[in-house]
Design a protein around this motif. Sequence first.
Motif, PDB file in Angstrom:
ATOM      1  N   TYR A   1     -60.961 -87.620  33.412  1.00 16.31           N
ATOM      2  CA  TYR A   1     -59.910 -88.080  34.192  1.00 16.31           C
ATOM      3  C   TYR A   1     -58.941 -88.891  33.048  1.00 16.31           C
ATOM      4  O   TYR A   1     -57.664 -88.638  32.999  1.00 16.31           O
ATOM      5  CB  TYR A   1     -59.785 -88.971  35.384  1.00 16.31           C
TER       6      TYR A   1
ATOM      7  N   GLN B   1     -55.984 -85.259  31.063  1.00 12.92           N
ATOM      8  CA  GLN B   1     -54.693 -85.394  31.000  1.00 12.92           C
ATOM      9  C   GLN B   1     -54.236 -85.277  29.229  1.00 12.92           C
ATOM     10  O   GLN B   1     -53.096 -84.655  29.203  1.00 12.92           O
ATOM     11  CB  GLN B   1     -54.529 -86.836  31.076  1.00 12.92           C
TER      12      GLN B   1
ATOM     13  N   TRP C   1     -55.299 -79.555  38.752  1.00  9.76           N
ATOM     14  CA  TRP C   1     -54.274 -80.306  37.929  1.00  9.76           C
ATOM     15  C   TRP C   1     -53.007 -79.167  37.798  1.00  9.76           C
ATOM     16  O   TRP C   1     -53.338 -78.314  37.804  1.00  9.76           O
ATOM     17  CB  TRP C   1     -54.967 -80.477  36.622  1.00  9.76           C
TER      18      TRP C   1
END
Length: 204
Positions: free
Chosen positions: A177, A182, A28
């Motif tokens: 996810y 996030q 990420w």
Amino acid sequence: MRLHPTAHTSHPWRIHEIAPDFRLEDVWRIPTPGGPDDFPHLVHQMANGREAHRSSPVSRLLFAVRWKLGALLGWDDPDTGLGTRVPTLRDRLPADLLEAPRGPDLKGVPIPFVSVYQTDDEWVAEMANRTVHGVLHVGWVQDPKAPGGYRGQMAVLVRPNGLFGTVYMAGIKPFRYLGVYQQMLLALGRQWRATAAERSTAGR
């Protein structure tokens, strides 16, 4: 933003030699733009911040469900962790990393991650329970979108505990996810921007 695996595998990180038997789960981009000497600030923020895992109702709900199940099913019992079910990665470190600063443990999330080592551009922490032996790898990389600039990058490496661990990791992937990573990275970015003046003062 999730990155292609080569964003991690193509870089000469020390973790490659230490944990070759771990599977790269994902990579990420961390929205923390900075200069070449800002990596210690990112490590400090990630190790001590408490906002990331509480950044949204979805994250809070997922964590609450996970820990309730873990308590009921014994996933996080003391005999399933580091030094009991699996040895720590500290046992694999070469002399130069053993003698270097270890780095801070991760205090900002409910999962007890213990620091393995820290270098000028790399910080590694690990955890283990009945499902998996996991590694959090945070690096400081040049940002191609900002000439002369740098940013953080996070990779998650795992070694599932048998078939049960493999099924568990596959089952939680959509939630990680959509509801956890996030939101956590967005919270890190907000805090990074909010402390820009503090970093600037410290660098003088």
